[in-house]
Design an enzyme around this catalytic site. Structure first.
Site, mmCIF file in Angstrom:
data_model
loop_
_atom_site.group_PDB
_atom_site.id
_atom_site.type_symbol
_atom_site.label_atom_id
_atom_site.label_comp_id
_atom_site.label_asym_id
_atom_site.label_seq_id
_atom_site.Cartn_x
_atom_site.Cartn_y
_atom_site.Cartn_z
ATOM 1 C CE1 TYR A 1 -8.310 0.171 9.763
ATOM 2 C CE2 TYR A 1 -8.559 1.155 11.946
ATOM 3 C CZ TYR A 1 -7.846 1.017 10.763
ATOM 4 O OH TYR A 1 -6.675 1.716 10.589
ATOM 5 C CE LYS B 1 -5.211 -1.537 10.531
ATOM 6 N NZ LYS B 1 -4.047 -1.698 9.663
ATOM 7 C CB ILE C 1 -2.198 9.439 10.336
ATOM 8 C CG1 ILE C 1 -1.607 8.695 11.561
ATOM 9 C CG2 ILE C 1 -1.105 10.008 9.433
ATOM 10 C CD1 ILE C 1 -0.703 9.483 12.465
ATOM 11 C CG ASN D 1 1.057 1.281 4.902
ATOM 12 O OD1 ASN D 1 0.814 2.019 5.849
ATOM 13 N ND2 ASN D 1 0.616 1.544 3.669
ATOM 14 N N GLY E 1 0.825 -1.218 0.000
ATOM 15 C CA GLY E 1 0.000 0.000 0.000
ATOM 16 C C GLY E 1 0.848 1.252 0.000
ATOM 17 C CB SER F 1 -5.171 1.224 14.156
ATOM 18 O OG SER F 1 -5.991 2.265 14.639
ATOM 19 C CB ALA G 1 -11.878 -7.396 15.128
ATOM 20 C CB SER H 1 -0.279 3.912 -4.460
ATOM 21 O OG SER H 1 -1.416 3.497 -3.719
ATOM 22 N NE ARG H 2 -4.947 5.601 -2.451
ATOM 23 C CZ ARG H 2 -5.832 5.305 -1.512
ATOM 24 N NH1 ARG H 2 -6.187 6.213 -0.626
ATOM 25 N NH2 ARG H 2 -6.356 4.105 -1.431
#
Ligand code: NAP
Length: 247
Positions: free
Chosen positions: A155, A159, A188, A90, A12, A142, A157, A14-15
């Site tokens: 999300y 992380k 972020i 990531n 990940g 996170s 769970a 690209s951004r």
């Protein structure tokens, strides 16, 4: 903190946070491979910037939740690089909604990318790391995997799963000179958080002791440190980059 001659794979890239991590590694002299699924333009731009810094860059389109695409990505990496020294897991997604209305597919999708993706990418590089008796794995978790967040059961769970994965694997490979750590960012500023309603963002900032959002570079700085030889004796840790949000 030189990373000259090292090769890093940033999923990940690209951004957002992944892009920032990729660029900082390149500035530190590492060759950088990124992957992405949709954002080809972003990925191409990142590689241009990486190459302008005098190191090798490669962008590979691959969905990290699909074993066959991860395998193909690794084949392409092998054709272009001798080794992967550092893996930054990531890539991640959100599919938010209150639990009561959460669809099974939104649970599955988040688990597939955020947790199974970490499993598949790590599996793909770890044998080589064991053979070369050196490796650094950084998983982007996170703080909501630690403190929870309404609307993010799936999300959170995933992380929290990444944290369990990190600690167990760290114990398994510590004697092979491979460190495995997790970074737990707070809020972020990236595309992932841009979509949140303004009132949610305003309320969120009030819960941050430093009263400001983090930047992708705040996470990248820690990723580079944990990948350097200065962090050789740190493993199995979860380090927060959150302005004091969770402590
Ligand atoms: P982002 O701006 O949305 O970027 C996500 C990146 O992941 C993109 O490069 C995207 O590429 C890639 N990606 C998504 N699904 C993928 C898949 N199936 N296979 C391969 N690549 C995929 O997100 P971000 O804010 O930078 O977040 C990066 C990581 O930090 C995530 O794991 C996220 O959970 C974590 N995090 C973020 C925050 C925050 O506040 N932003 C806080 C805590 C943790 P494509 O667009 O090409 O798919």
């Amino acid at each position: 903190m030189s990373l000259i001659e090292k090769t890093v794979l940033v999923t990940g890239g690209s951004r957002g946070i992944g892009r920032s991590i990729a660029l900082l590694f390149a500035k530190e002299g590492a060759n950088v491979i990124i992957n992405y699924t949709k954002d080809e333009e972003g990925a191409t731009d990142v590689i241009k910037e990486i190459e302008s810094l005098g190191v090798k860059g490669l962008a590979i389109k691959a969905n990290i939740s699909k074993a066959e695409e991860v395998d193909k990505m690794i084949d392409e990496i092998k054709e272009n690089f001798d080794r992967v020294d550092i893996l930054i897991n990531n890539a991640g997604i959100t599919k938010d909604g209150l639990f009561i209305g959460m669809k099974e597919r939104d649970w599955d999708k988040v688990m597939e990318v955020n947790l199974k993706g970490v499993f598949l990418c790590t599996k793909a590089v770890i044998r080589k790391m064991i053979k070369q008796k050196h490796g650094k794995i950084i998983n982007i978790s996170s703080i909501v995997g630690i403190i929870g967040n309404p609307g993010q059961v799936n999300y959170s769970a995933s992380k929290a799963g990444v944290i369990g994965f990190t600690k167990s694997l760290a114990r398994e490979v510590a004697s092979r000179n491979i460190t495995v750590n997790a970074i737990a960012p707070g809020f972020i500023e990236t595309d992932m958080t841009k979509i949140l309603p303004e009132d949610v963002k305003r309320n969120m900032v009030e819960t941050i002791p430093m009263k400001k959002y983090g930047k992708p570079e705040d996470v990248a700085n820690l990723a580079v440190f944990l990948s350097s030889d200065k962090a050789d004796y740190i493993t199995g840790q979860v380090i927060h980059v959150d302005g004091g949000m969770a402590m």
